[in-house]
Scaffold this active site. Structure first.
Site, PDB file in Angstrom:
ATOM      1  N   CYS A 124       0.816  -1.227   0.000  1.00 54.32           N
ATOM      2  CA  CYS A 124       0.000   0.000   0.000  1.00 54.32           C
ATOM      3  C   CYS A 124       0.844   1.269   0.000  1.00 54.32           C
ATOM      4  O   CYS A 124       0.307   2.366  -0.168  1.00 54.32           O
ATOM      5  CB  CYS A 124      -0.967  -0.018   1.180  1.00 54.32           C
ATOM      6  N   HIS A 265      -3.250   7.012   2.410  1.00 54.98           N
ATOM      7  CA  HIS A 265      -3.670   5.732   1.823  1.00 54.98           C
ATOM      8  C   HIS A 265      -5.042   5.366   2.391  1.00 54.98           C
ATOM      9  O   HIS A 265      -5.301   5.562   3.577  1.00 54.98           O
ATOM     10  CB  HIS A 265      -2.636   4.651   2.169  1.00 54.98           C
ATOM     11  N   ASN A 295     -10.026  -0.528  -0.543  1.00 56.32           N
ATOM     12  CA  ASN A 295      -8.571  -0.389  -0.549  1.00 56.32           C
ATOM     13  C   ASN A 295      -8.029  -0.953  -1.867  1.00 56.32           C
ATOM     14  O   ASN A 295      -8.006  -2.167  -2.068  1.00 56.32           O
ATOM     15  CB  ASN A 295      -7.988  -1.151   0.651  1.00 56.32           C
TER      16      ASN A 295
HETATM   17  N1  ACO Z   1     -18.399  -8.885   8.814  1.00 61.71           N
HETATM   18  C1  ACO Z   1     -18.846  -9.142  10.051  1.00 61.71           C
HETATM   19  N2  ACO Z   1     -18.041  -9.431  11.089  1.00 61.71           N
HETATM   20  C2  ACO Z   1     -16.724  -9.452  10.825  1.00 61.71           C
HETATM   21  C3  ACO Z   1     -16.196  -9.211   9.556  1.00 61.71           C
HETATM   22  C4  ACO Z   1     -17.086  -8.916   8.516  1.00 61.71           C
HETATM   23  N3  ACO Z   1     -16.694  -8.657   7.261  1.00 61.71           N
HETATM   24  N4  ACO Z   1     -14.858  -9.309   9.610  1.00 61.71           N
HETATM   25  C5  ACO Z   1     -14.543  -9.609  10.876  1.00 61.71           C
HETATM   26  N5  ACO Z   1     -15.672  -9.706  11.610  1.00 61.71           N
HETATM   27  C6  ACO Z   1     -15.812 -10.028  13.037  1.00 61.71           C
HETATM   28  C7  ACO Z   1     -14.627 -10.786  13.574  1.00 61.71           C
HETATM   29  O1  ACO Z   1     -14.764 -12.167  13.336  1.00 61.71           O
HETATM   30  C8  ACO Z   1     -14.749 -10.465  15.056  1.00 61.71           C
HETATM   31  O2  ACO Z   1     -15.722 -11.272  15.615  1.00 61.71           O
HETATM   32  P1  ACO Z   1     -15.518 -11.889  17.095  1.00 61.71           P
HETATM   33  O3  ACO Z   1     -15.432 -10.672  17.986  1.00 61.71           O
HETATM   34  O4  ACO Z   1     -16.746 -12.716  17.285  1.00 61.71           O
HETATM   35  O5  ACO Z   1     -14.243 -12.663  17.049  1.00 61.71           O
HETATM   36  C9  ACO Z   1     -15.282  -9.027  15.062  1.00 61.71           C
HETATM   37  O6  ACO Z   1     -15.846  -8.799  13.753  1.00 61.71           O
HETATM   38  C10 ACO Z   1     -14.213  -7.987  15.302  1.00 61.71           C
HETATM   39  O7  ACO Z   1     -13.101  -8.276  14.465  1.00 61.71           O
HETATM   40  P2  ACO Z   1     -11.822  -7.390  14.483  1.00 61.71           P
HETATM   41  O8  ACO Z   1     -10.802  -7.950  13.529  1.00 61.71           O
HETATM   42  O9  ACO Z   1     -11.402  -7.127  15.879  1.00 61.71           O
HETATM   43  O10 ACO Z   1     -12.439  -6.040  13.869  1.00 61.71           O
HETATM   44  P3  ACO Z   1     -11.758  -4.649  13.656  1.00 61.71           P
HETATM   45  O11 ACO Z   1     -12.550  -3.612  14.277  1.00 61.71           O
HETATM   46  O12 ACO Z   1     -10.280  -4.688  13.965  1.00 61.71           O
HETATM   47  O13 ACO Z   1     -11.905  -4.444  12.101  1.00 61.71           O
HETATM   48  C11 ACO Z   1     -10.586  -4.563  10.097  1.00 61.71           C
HETATM   49  C12 ACO Z   1     -11.310  -5.338  11.196  1.00 61.71           C
HETATM   50  C13 ACO Z   1     -11.608  -3.783   9.332  1.00 61.71           C
HETATM   51  C14 ACO Z   1      -9.896  -5.558   9.190  1.00 61.71           C
HETATM   52  C15 ACO Z   1      -9.557  -3.601  10.725  1.00 61.71           C
HETATM   53  O14 ACO Z   1      -8.784  -4.273  11.677  1.00 61.71           O
HETATM   54  C16 ACO Z   1      -8.629  -2.975   9.715  1.00 61.71           C
HETATM   55  O15 ACO Z   1      -9.056  -2.173   8.898  1.00 61.71           O
HETATM   56  N6  ACO Z   1      -7.340  -3.278   9.780  1.00 61.71           N
HETATM   57  C17 ACO Z   1      -6.346  -2.654   8.915  1.00 61.71           C
HETATM   58  C18 ACO Z   1      -6.474  -3.073   7.503  1.00 61.71           C
HETATM   59  C19 ACO Z   1      -5.359  -2.441   6.699  1.00 61.71           C
HETATM   60  O16 ACO Z   1      -5.007  -1.302   6.921  1.00 61.71           O
HETATM   61  N7  ACO Z   1      -4.727  -3.157   5.816  1.00 61.71           N
HETATM   62  C20 ACO Z   1      -3.496  -2.629   5.273  1.00 61.71           C
HETATM   63  C21 ACO Z   1      -3.427  -2.428   3.917  1.00 61.71           C
HETATM   64  S1  ACO Z   1      -3.368  -3.813   2.927  1.00 61.71           S
HETATM   65  C22 ACO Z   1      -1.835  -3.863   2.089  1.00 61.71           C
HETATM   66  O17 ACO Z   1      -0.849  -3.245   2.434  1.00 61.71           O
HETATM   67  C23 ACO Z   1      -1.784  -4.874   0.930  1.00 61.71           C
END
Ligand code: ACO
Length: 340
Positions: A124, A265, A295
């Protein structure tokens, strides 16, 4: 904790972004579509990420196809012919294939027969890294015009059975021409980049490379798709977006109020708003368009710049701060004065 490096300042003659163009494939993948594919909801996706829809390629469309569309437009907007491009850098984590490079494929597709170039892998952060790289070749006088492409077909490496990643990504491309600046043009003023390899396991595609060549086993284990520890990446992204942006501003004697537009980003709306808040940048000076694209990895920053230009939020003479965090981890920031 790694101490900040001494300033890698831009040297040589001034450079600028001469033109900008983007391309996204027409097909949309909405949150409603994803609700039918995995256990998720429009409400969860919107609340946790800010994404409503993303553009996805049709089968057979590759990164070089998206990159070509953006590149052809960017070169025309710069008032150039492809033969006037001396150097091509393509930021991507989804090359058409391991080799030849996507830069070679795009060079051939656009007819930039006098250019050489290569792909740059920084996930990214690929656009900020590629912009800095191209700017150096123009600054040192090697070339008058360089083409920077940020393009990714993330849908080719996403597991549409994994709800924690499949809701996040989309496909797209952006391209800019970096040229020697003359009076009245904008300028690429300064940059700062880092890598932190300790973050590797938090965001990667485990199989398909030399460490784990593709096999029936790796396919069965779905190791040829993006794996991510969401919260680790989230926290690192907020912290580093703030840290690198602040370092670049400080070094240039600038405060958050001096920035006309902050372009981060686009990985998650909450990452952008948290980092913006910590930096003390006015939210009205921030562009967020993740709602429509998700993204798109190397393409998010040019897509955001393009939206800012089209909506009148970015004008000639504006001071712009770009910032990115990606898999690796990779971190980048570029300070520039917009020229058109
Ligand atoms: N729909 C419903 N529930 C979901 C989903 C979904 N799509 N995805 C995860 N959940 C659930 C999980 O299973 C978890 O359930 P549990 O509590 O029963 O275990 C709950 O939601 C919370 O999950 P978390 O992972 O803690 O959720 P979070 O608030 O952290 O959000 C997310 C997840 C959106 C992925 C976030 O962590 C994020 O944006 N991270 C950074 C992503 C990023 O920046 N990527 C980098 C770039 S990519 C690159 O460089 C190629």
């Amino acid at each position: 904790m790694v101490a900040p490096r001494t300033a890698p300042r831009a040297g040589g003659r001034p450079t600028t972004i001469k033109s900008l163009a983007t391309y996204v494939p027409p097909r949309l993948l909405t949150n409603a579509d994803l609700e039918k594919m995995v256990e998720t909801s429009d409400e969860w996706i919107l609340q946790r990420t800010g994404i409503r829809e993303r553009h996805i390629v049709d089968p057979g469309v590759a990164t070089s196809d998206l990159g070509k569309e953006a590149a052809v437009k960017a070169i025309a907007k710069a008032g150039l012919t492809p033969d006037e491009i001396g150097f091509i850098v393509v930021g991507t984590v989804t090359p058409d294939m391991f080799f030849p490079s996507t830069a070679c494929l795009i060079q051939e597709k656009i007819g930039a027969h006098r250019a050489w170039g290569f792909d740059l892998s920084a996930a990214c952060s690929a656009f900020t890294y590629s912009l800095t790289t191209a700017s150096q070749f123009v600054a040192n006088g090697a070339y008058d015009h360089a083409l920077v492409v940020g393009a990714d077909v993330m849908s080719s490496i996403i597991d549409y059975k994994d709800r924690s990643t499949c809701v996040l990504f989309g496909d797209g491309a952006g391209a800019v021409v970096v040229s020697a600046a003359t009076d009245g043009d904008g300028a690429i003023l300064d940059f700062e980049h880092e890598i932190d390899g300790s973050g590797g396991p938090a965001l990667c595609m485990p199989a398909g490379g030399s460490a784990k060549p593709s096999s029936h086993e790796t396919i069965d284990e779905r190791l040829h798709y993006v794996k991510q520890e969401g919260q680790t990446v989230f926290k690192f992204a907020v912290r580093k977006t703030e840290e690198i942006s602040r370092r670049l501003l400080d070094r240039n004697g600038l405060g958050p109020g001096d920035i006309d537009l902050f372009v981060s980003h686009q990985a998650n709306r909450r990452i952008i708003t948290s980092a913006t808040e910590k930096l003390g940048i006015d939210p009205n000076k921030v562009i967020i368009n993740i709602e429509r694209f998700g993204n798109t990895t190397a393409a998010t920053i040019p897509l955001a710049l393009n939206d800012a230009v089209c909506s009148g939020k970015l004008k000639k003479g504006d001071l712009v701060l770009l910032a990115s965090v990606g898999a690796g981890f990779t971190v980048g920031a570029v300070l520039l004065r917009w020229g058109f």
